[in-house]
Design a protein around this motif. Sequence first.
Motif, PDB file in Angstrom:
ATOM      1  N   SER A 119       8.170  -2.707  -0.430  1.00  0.00           N
ATOM      2  CA  SER A 119       9.009  -3.810   0.040  1.00  0.00           C
ATOM      3  C   SER A 119      10.410  -3.614  -0.536  1.00  0.00           C
ATOM      4  CB  SER A 119       8.437  -5.148  -0.446  1.00  0.00           C
ATOM      5  OG  SER A 119       8.548  -5.228  -1.861  1.00  0.00           O
ATOM      6  N   ASP A 120      11.342  -4.427  -0.109  1.00  0.00           N
ATOM      7  CA  ASP A 120      12.688  -4.357  -0.681  1.00  0.00           C
ATOM      8  C   ASP A 120      12.654  -4.637  -2.185  1.00  0.00           C
ATOM      9  OD1 ASP A 120      13.858  -3.672   1.715  1.00  0.00           O
ATOM     10  OD2 ASP A 120      14.550  -5.702   2.182  1.00  0.00           O
ATOM     11  N   GLU A 121      11.804  -5.570  -2.605  1.00  0.00           N
ATOM     12  CA  GLU A 121      11.683  -5.864  -4.033  1.00  0.00           C
ATOM     13  C   GLU A 121      11.141  -4.655  -4.805  1.00  0.00           C
ATOM     14  OE1 GLU A 121      10.200  -9.533  -6.761  1.00  0.00           O
ATOM     15  OE2 GLU A 121       8.670  -8.727  -5.414  1.00  0.00           O
ATOM     16  N   ASP A 122      10.128  -3.996  -4.215  1.00  0.00           N
ATOM     17  CA  ASP A 122       9.579  -2.796  -4.843  1.00  0.00           C
ATOM     18  C   ASP A 122      10.634  -1.702  -4.953  1.00  0.00           C
ATOM     19  OD1 ASP A 122       7.043  -3.997  -4.924  1.00  0.00           O
ATOM     20  OD2 ASP A 122       6.448  -3.100  -3.005  1.00  0.00           O
ATOM     21  N   LEU A 123      11.438  -1.537  -3.909  1.00  0.00           N
ATOM     22  CA  LEU A 123      12.482  -0.516  -3.923  1.00  0.00           C
ATOM     23  C   LEU A 123      13.544  -0.829  -4.977  1.00  0.00           C
ATOM     24  CD1 LEU A 123      12.879   0.155  -0.100  1.00  0.00           C
ATOM     25  CD2 LEU A 123      11.857   1.671  -1.813  1.00  0.00           C
ATOM     26  N   GLY A 124      13.850  -2.112  -5.146  1.00  0.00           N
ATOM     27  CA  GLY A 124      14.785  -2.507  -6.200  1.00  0.00           C
ATOM     28  C   GLY A 124      14.247  -2.162  -7.574  1.00  0.00           C
ATOM     29  N   ALA A 125      12.950  -2.393  -7.789  1.00  0.00           N
ATOM     30  CA  ALA A 125      12.316  -2.063  -9.069  1.00  0.00           C
ATOM     31  C   ALA A 125      12.321  -0.553  -9.291  1.00  0.00           C
ATOM     32  CB  ALA A 125      10.890  -2.604  -9.109  1.00  0.00           C
ATOM     33  N   LEU A 126      11.989   0.201  -8.248  1.00  0.00           N
ATOM     34  CA  LEU A 126      11.979   1.664  -8.356  1.00  0.00           C
ATOM     35  C   LEU A 126      13.378   2.189  -8.678  1.00  0.00           C
ATOM     36  CD1 LEU A 126      10.446   4.331  -8.089  1.00  0.00           C
ATOM     37  CD2 LEU A 126      10.913   4.250  -5.626  1.00  0.00           C
ATOM     38  N   SER A 127      14.372   1.636  -8.036  1.00  0.00           N
ATOM     39  CA  SER A 127      15.757   2.033  -8.291  1.00  0.00           C
ATOM     40  C   SER A 127      16.146   1.754  -9.745  1.00  0.00           C
ATOM     41  CB  SER A 127      16.697   1.301  -7.336  1.00  0.00           C
ATOM     42  OG  SER A 127      18.037   1.612  -7.616  1.00  0.00           O
ATOM     43  N   PHE A 128      15.768   0.571 -10.252  1.00  0.00           N
ATOM     44  CA  PHE A 128      16.065   0.188 -11.630  1.00  0.00           C
ATOM     45  C   PHE A 128      15.456   1.189 -12.613  1.00  0.00           C
ATOM     46  CE2 PHE A 128      15.500  -2.401 -15.500  1.00  0.00           C
ATOM     47  CZ  PHE A 128      16.738  -3.011 -15.607  1.00  0.00           C
ATOM     48  N   VAL A 129      14.199   1.570 -12.361  1.00  0.00           N
ATOM     49  CA  VAL A 129      13.507   2.518 -13.244  1.00  0.00           C
ATOM     50  C   VAL A 129      14.157   3.898 -13.172  1.00  0.00           C
ATOM     51  CG1 VAL A 129      11.328   3.762 -13.612  1.00  0.00           C
ATOM     52  CG2 VAL A 129      11.307   1.294 -13.239  1.00  0.00           C
TER      53      VAL A 129
END
Length: 160
Positions: free
Chosen positions: A17-27
Amino acid sequence: MKDHLIKLLETCIENSSDEDLGALSFVLEGIQNKITEKNTTYIDGLLHMERKLDENSCEITVPNNPILYNNLNILHGGITATVLDTTMGTLANYHLPEGFGAVTNQLNIHYIAPGTGDKIRCRAEIVHKGSKTMVISGEAFRSDGKKIAYATGTFFTIQK
């Protein structure tokens, strides 16, 4: 190893999801912080720590991100503890001679308010500096200035 990571990233990107992609980007940005030496350790990089250090105090700021939240969608207390411990430990290590390091012996934290807002800022000051131990106090604040935690830590001095 690289092929496995590429496959894993592709799978994550395709199914996120967009939220998951944001988390992946942060990591991934955090890992990049370590690789480019913006941060010295993986934990510093993963948490996107920004550090200010002088003779009397240390201050570390971390952006708040959903990856750091607990199930109540607020900053996880363990993250608050980690940033406080890092802030106090950084100050302790700053005061030691070459060849020595400070390690946490005891950490006491009082949580006061939820960790909300766009960042957390921790500040540490020395309470006592002995030959074998240091006692340091730390406070954590959210972006609106409200204190979210108060901590004290005892640090042993060890030879590296």
